[in-house]
Scaffold this active site. Structure first.
Site, PDB file in Angstrom:
ATOM      1  N   ASP A  68      47.342  63.616  40.834  1.00  0.00           N
ATOM      2  CA  ASP A  68      46.992  64.289  39.578  1.00  0.00           C
ATOM      3  C   ASP A  68      47.434  63.429  38.391  1.00  0.00           C
ATOM      4  OD1 ASP A  68      49.701  65.012  38.631  1.00  0.00           O
ATOM      5  OD2 ASP A  68      49.760  66.393  40.326  1.00  0.00           O
TER       6      ASP A  68
ATOM      7  N   ARG B 100      39.549  69.445  44.130  1.00  0.00           N
ATOM      8  CA  ARG B 100      40.893  69.132  43.590  1.00  0.00           C
ATOM      9  C   ARG B 100      40.780  68.727  42.114  1.00  0.00           C
ATOM     10  NH1 ARG B 100      41.126  70.804  47.579  1.00  0.00           N
ATOM     11  NH2 ARG B 100      41.701  72.445  46.175  1.00  0.00           N
TER      12      ARG B 100
ATOM     13  N   GLY C 132      60.901  66.453  44.070  1.00  0.00           N
ATOM     14  CA  GLY C 132      59.769  67.158  44.672  1.00  0.00           C
ATOM     15  C   GLY C 132      59.003  66.377  45.716  1.00  0.00           C
ATOM     16  N   THR C 133      59.727  65.601  46.525  1.00  0.00           N
ATOM     17  CA  THR C 133      59.052  64.943  47.650  1.00  0.00           C
ATOM     18  C   THR C 133      59.876  65.130  48.911  1.00  0.00           C
ATOM     19  OG1 THR C 133      58.393  62.827  48.632  1.00  0.00           O
ATOM     20  CG2 THR C 133      59.976  62.698  46.840  1.00  0.00           C
ATOM     21  N   SER C 134      59.173  65.409  50.013  1.00  0.00           N
ATOM     22  CA  SER C 134      59.875  65.618  51.281  1.00  0.00           C
ATOM     23  C   SER C 134      60.351  64.293  51.875  1.00  0.00           C
ATOM     24  CB  SER C 134      58.936  66.319  52.264  1.00  0.00           C
ATOM     25  OG  SER C 134      57.781  65.524  52.476  1.00  0.00           O
TER      26      SER C 134
ATOM     27  N   TYR D 180      37.783  66.448  47.313  1.00  0.00           N
ATOM     28  CA  TYR D 180      38.342  65.838  46.093  1.00  0.00           C
ATOM     29  C   TYR D 180      37.645  66.352  44.833  1.00  0.00           C
ATOM     30  CZ  TYR D 180      41.283  63.068  49.046  1.00  0.00           C
ATOM     31  OH  TYR D 180      42.250  62.707  49.959  1.00  0.00           O
TER      32      TYR D 180
ATOM     33  N   HIS E 207      49.469  56.525  45.376  1.00  0.00           N
ATOM     34  CA  HIS E 207      48.409  57.026  46.261  1.00  0.00           C
ATOM     35  C   HIS E 207      47.067  57.227  45.563  1.00  0.00           C
ATOM     36  CE1 HIS E 207      51.818  58.636  49.044  1.00  0.00           C
ATOM     37  NE2 HIS E 207      51.643  57.343  49.140  1.00  0.00           N
TER      38      HIS E 207
ATOM     39  N   GLN F 280      53.728  59.854  43.899  1.00  0.00           N
ATOM     40  CA  GLN F 280      52.832  59.919  45.061  1.00  0.00           C
ATOM     41  C   GLN F 280      51.663  60.838  44.746  1.00  0.00           C
ATOM     42  OE1 GLN F 280      55.420  60.412  48.852  1.00  0.00           O
ATOM     43  NE2 GLN F 280      56.730  60.904  47.139  1.00  0.00           N
ATOM     44  N   ASN F 281      51.716  61.472  43.585  1.00  0.00           N
ATOM     45  CA  ASN F 281      50.676  62.442  43.239  1.00  0.00           C
ATOM     46  C   ASN F 281      49.418  61.750  42.731  1.00  0.00           C
ATOM     47  OD1 ASN F 281      52.508  64.332  43.940  1.00  0.00           O
ATOM     48  ND2 ASN F 281      53.004  64.974  41.865  1.00  0.00           N
TER      49      ASN F 281
HETATM   50  P1  NAD Z   1      55.343  67.279  50.422  1.00  0.00           P
HETATM   51  O1  NAD Z   1      54.431  68.459  50.338  1.00  0.00           O
HETATM   52  O2  NAD Z   1      55.576  66.632  51.736  1.00  0.00           O
HETATM   53  O3  NAD Z   1      56.771  67.731  49.869  1.00  0.00           O
HETATM   54  C1  NAD Z   1      56.891  68.494  48.693  1.00  0.00           C
HETATM   55  C2  NAD Z   1      58.352  68.659  48.341  1.00  0.00           C
HETATM   56  O4  NAD Z   1      58.410  69.385  47.116  1.00  0.00           O
HETATM   57  C3  NAD Z   1      59.151  69.464  49.375  1.00  0.00           C
HETATM   58  O5  NAD Z   1      60.387  68.802  49.637  1.00  0.00           O
HETATM   59  C4  NAD Z   1      59.374  70.814  48.680  1.00  0.00           C
HETATM   60  O6  NAD Z   1      60.624  71.397  49.045  1.00  0.00           O
HETATM   61  C5  NAD Z   1      59.380  70.400  47.231  1.00  0.00           C
HETATM   62  N1  NAD Z   1      59.037  71.447  46.268  1.00  0.00           N
HETATM   63  C6  NAD Z   1      58.293  72.576  46.446  1.00  0.00           C
HETATM   64  N2  NAD Z   1      58.214  73.261  45.293  1.00  0.00           N
HETATM   65  C7  NAD Z   1      58.922  72.552  44.373  1.00  0.00           C
HETATM   66  C8  NAD Z   1      59.204  72.746  42.993  1.00  0.00           C
HETATM   67  N3  NAD Z   1      58.748  73.803  42.309  1.00  0.00           N
HETATM   68  N4  NAD Z   1      59.979  71.816  42.356  1.00  0.00           N
HETATM   69  C9  NAD Z   1      60.453  70.722  43.028  1.00  0.00           C
HETATM   70  N5  NAD Z   1      60.211  70.506  44.332  1.00  0.00           N
HETATM   71  C10 NAD Z   1      59.460  71.412  44.989  1.00  0.00           C
HETATM   72  O7  NAD Z   1      54.790  66.254  49.338  1.00  0.00           O
HETATM   73  P2  NAD Z   1      55.052  64.705  49.132  1.00  0.00           P
HETATM   74  O8  NAD Z   1      56.416  64.327  49.583  1.00  0.00           O
HETATM   75  O9  NAD Z   1      54.610  64.396  47.760  1.00  0.00           O
HETATM   76  O10 NAD Z   1      54.070  63.950  50.141  1.00  0.00           O
HETATM   77  C11 NAD Z   1      52.826  64.378  50.504  1.00  0.00           C
HETATM   78  C12 NAD Z   1      51.583  63.665  50.004  1.00  0.00           C
HETATM   79  O11 NAD Z   1      50.819  64.685  49.396  1.00  0.00           O
HETATM   80  C13 NAD Z   1      51.604  62.601  48.976  1.00  0.00           C
HETATM   81  O12 NAD Z   1      51.014  61.491  49.565  1.00  0.00           O
HETATM   82  C14 NAD Z   1      50.673  63.064  47.832  1.00  0.00           C
HETATM   83  O13 NAD Z   1      49.739  62.055  47.527  1.00  0.00           O
HETATM   84  C15 NAD Z   1      49.941  64.228  48.410  1.00  0.00           C
HETATM   85  N6  NAD Z   1      49.738  65.407  47.529  1.00  0.00           N
HETATM   86  C16 NAD Z   1      49.588  65.265  46.190  1.00  0.00           C
HETATM   87  C17 NAD Z   1      49.461  66.389  45.366  1.00  0.00           C
HETATM   88  C18 NAD Z   1      49.301  66.192  43.863  1.00  0.00           C
HETATM   89  O14 NAD Z   1      48.758  65.171  43.445  1.00  0.00           O
HETATM   90  N7  NAD Z   1      49.786  67.120  43.041  1.00  0.00           N
HETATM   91  C19 NAD Z   1      49.484  67.671  45.932  1.00  0.00           C
HETATM   92  C20 NAD Z   1      49.620  67.793  47.340  1.00  0.00           C
HETATM   93  C21 NAD Z   1      49.746  66.639  48.123  1.00  0.00           C
END
Ligand code: NAD
Length: 229
Positions: free
Chosen positions: A89, A56, A170-172, A53, A104, A86-87
């Site tokens: 950042d 990060r 941008g979430t799976s 972290y 989160h 869910q981010n």
């Molecule tokens: P995930 O990685 O499971 O899914 C990411 C989604 O974003 C995918 O569907 C992908 O196709 C899509 N994607 C990729 N590039 C993109 C773009 N340029 N524009 C729009 N969409 C795009 O992530 P999630 O669903 O957020 O879940 C995973 C967990 O990861 C969360 O709990 C989160 O806390 C954590 N996480 C956070 C960060 C951050 O804070 N930035 C980074 C990585 C993981």
């Protein structure tokens, strides 16, 4: 003003240079998620978790909000915008969004391992072994790890239930309870999805899909929402 509720995930920050989970093939920045984002990981190797972290947080200090974050902040002129992210950042806030729920947790905060209510702003500073809260216990990242409760979900459910328009960006939709928020979107609300890849949306609702990266996708969404404002 109509209430526009947006659920965002790692994809919205991808164009700012922060890797998603999925794009990294199940690894997050070269680590197994269980090792760095679970209570078990913390119990087994606290030093590794703190370093993960800290790295990060340092990376975040060098990142900027992208057109997606900025476009969502600009929509506050026309809508009552609530972001549920869910981010971990802070790029939504830095883009100017004023109502952000972090499901989160937040990288720029630390909390006590004794009292979860004891939370400190730490900016971009490291948390080190031996850094203590006011009760004398080790500080940990203010992050909801896999297997932990998600205290902000109640507020997120409430806001989702009041949405006139709900957008997923941008979430799976693989991580619960965040993905379950879709069930609380009111019947009459329109539902939108922005993602360059296919995403399964649970339920049988009509979804307006914008198959683009977030920067371009938010621009298209904003144009289409102007008719609904
Ligand atoms: P995930 O990685 O499971 O899914 C990411 C989604 O974003 C995918 O569907 C992908 O196709 C899509 N994607 C990729 N590039 C993109 C773009 N340029 N524009 C729009 N969409 C795009 O992530 P999630 O669903 O957020 O879940 C995973 C967990 O990861 C969360 O709990 C989160 O806390 C954590 N996480 C956070 C960060 C951050 O804070 N930035 C980074 C990585 C993981």
């Amino acid at each position: 003003m109509k209430k526009l509720v947006i659920l965002t995930g790692a994809g919205i920050s991808a164009e700012s240079g922060i890797k998603t989970f999925r794009d990294a093939g199940g690894l997050w920045e070269e680590h197994r998620v269980e090792d760095v984002a679970s209570p078990m990981g913390w119990a087994l190797n606290r030093r590794l978790v703190l370093k993960f972290y800290n790295d990060r947080r340092r990376q975040l200090a060098g990142c900027e909000p992208n057109a997606g974050h900025i476009g969502l902040a600009a929509l506050e002129k026309y809508f009552d915008v609530h972001i549920i992210t869910q981010n971990i950042d802070n790029l939504h806030e830095r883009a100017g969004s004023t109502k952000v729920i972090h499901l989160h947790g937040e990288l720029t905060k630390a909390r006590s391992t004794k009292d979860p209510e004891l939370i400190y702003d730490i900016g971009y500073n490291d948390i080190r072994e031996g850094d203590k809260c006011d009760l004398g216990s080790q500080l940990r990242p203010h992050i909801v790890w896999f297997g932990e409760a998600v205290p902000m979900i109640e507020e997120a459910v409430k806001v989702t239930g009041q949405a006139d328009i709900f957008a997923v960006i941008g979430t799976s939709l693989n991580v619960y309870p965040a993905a379950g928020l879709i069930e609380y979107v009111p019947e009459g609300a329109s539902l939108w999805l922005i993602d360059p890849n296919d995403v399964y949306v649970p339920g049988d609702r009509r979804v307006e899909v914008i198959k683009e990266a977030a920067g371009k996708g938010v621009e298209i969404l904003a144009g289409r929402l102007m008719d609904l404002k």
